[in-house]
Design an enzyme around this catalytic site. Sequence first.
Site, short mmCIF file in Angstrom:
data_model
loop_
_atom_site.label_atom_id
_atom_site.label_comp_id
_atom_site.label_asym_id
_atom_site.label_seq_id
_atom_site.Cartn_x
_atom_site.Cartn_y
_atom_site.Cartn_z
CG ASN A 13 -1.72 1.26 1.37
OD1 ASN A 13 -1.76 2.07 0.44
ND2 ASN A 13 -2.37 1.43 2.51
CD1 TRP A 14 3.44 0.95 -3.04
CD2 TRP A 14 3.60 2.31 -4.82
NE1 TRP A 14 4.18 0.30 -3.99
CE2 TRP A 14 4.30 1.11 -5.10
CE3 TRP A 14 3.56 3.30 -5.79
CZ2 TRP A 14 4.95 0.89 -6.32
CZ3 TRP A 14 4.21 3.08 -7.00
CH2 TRP A 14 4.89 1.89 -7.26
CE LYS A 15 0.05 3.18 4.79
NZ LYS A 15 0.19 3.26 6.24
CG HIS A 98 -5.56 2.20 5.23
ND1 HIS A 98 -5.09 3.10 6.16
CD2 HIS A 98 -4.59 1.26 5.08
CE1 HIS A 98 -3.88 2.72 6.54
NE2 HIS A 98 -3.55 1.60 5.90
CD GLU A 100 -2.59 5.59 6.70
OE1 GLU A 100 -2.61 5.62 5.45
OE2 GLU A 100 -1.68 5.03 7.34
CD GLU A 170 -3.40 -2.26 7.23
OE1 GLU A 170 -2.37 -2.63 6.64
OE2 GLU A 170 -3.86 -1.11 7.14
N GLY A 176 2.71 2.33 10.72
CA GLY A 176 3.68 3.42 10.56
C GLY A 176 4.40 3.78 11.85
CB SER A 216 5.29 -1.85 11.84
OG SER A 216 4.93 -0.49 12.07
N GLY A 237 2.95 -1.12 4.20
CA GLY A 237 3.08 0.30 3.91
C GLY A 237 4.51 0.66 3.58
N GLY A 238 5.20 1.23 4.56
CA GLY A 238 6.56 1.75 4.36
C GLY A 238 7.50 0.80 3.62
P1 13P Z 1 3.19 0.38 7.60
O1 13P Z 1 3.67 -0.93 7.02
O2 13P Z 1 3.96 1.57 7.09
O3 13P Z 1 3.08 0.32 9.08
O4 13P Z 1 1.69 0.57 7.05
C1 13P Z 1 0.82 -0.47 7.14
C2 13P Z 1 -0.40 -0.11 6.40
O5 13P Z 1 -1.13 0.79 6.77
C3 13P Z 1 -0.69 -0.85 5.17
O6 13P Z 1 -1.95 -0.55 4.69
#
Ligand code: 13P
Length: 256
Positions: A13-15, A98, A100, A170, A176, A216, A237-238
């Site tokens: 998930n590149w956000k 998500h 967020e 999640e 994050g 994470s 994510g990251g």
């Molecule tokens: P991180 O891997 O950066 O914690 O993000 C997880 C996430 O929100 C994937 O959708």
Amino acid sequence: MDKQNRKAIIAGNWKMNKTATEAKALIHELIPAVKDAGCEVVICVPFTDLVTAVELTKGTNIHVGAENVHFEKSGAFTGEISADMLTDLGVEYVVIGHSERRQYFAETDETVNKRTKAALAGGLKPIVCVGESLTQREQGVTEELVRMQVKIALNGVTEDELKNVVIAYEPIWAIGTGKTATSDQAEEVCAAIRKVVGELYGETAAKGLTVQYGGSMNAKNAEELLGKPNVDGGLIGGASLKADQFAIIVDAATKG
Ligand code: 13P
């Protein structure tokens, strides 16, 4: 074991990261890095990167997803993107609900449900995100909350449609933050998700459901998390923004 019958899916998930130019560079690195994957590999990218991602991944084992979809088919919804617009581009997956989006964009369980149904009707595979906040975990309501999120998200989804649904657990406190859930915590909630899906759709459907962990997940902890019986993949994510890190997670899922 049941796990072998399910599709392991590692999705990035590149956000809100990567311009189309940057996406091109990352995808060029990703293609050779994940070409021997024994699991399904998905990159969920910003809308502006979708055309680039679909074009560049043609003929590879990388599948493309969006990060959101609107629930109406078309019309006066300035700034929104429909399921038909995504499938027409060649997009296969879409992240829905998500945390967020729930936190910053007023997403609710009801809109998650509407988006999930619209995505399925449009031929997309929704990756539906659920998970508790730190306060909710400390209050001891994680399982109830996640059960409720799953039930509402899937309200009106048929057993046949469920075959195209992925659920991602999640925990918000792990996103994050570098604070990963322990593999036992991830397993416990992923198992609870499968249980509630079993109550709704029966054992067979529940056994076939791909449940991902996200929060994470990285090159170091992926193997342990993905080794758990009810963790069928990851939403990353990251670490999905670095080809070498993402490839290590893909390898860990292959071992799963
Ligand atoms: P991180 O891997 O950066 O914690 O993000 C997880 C996430 O929100 C994937 O959708």
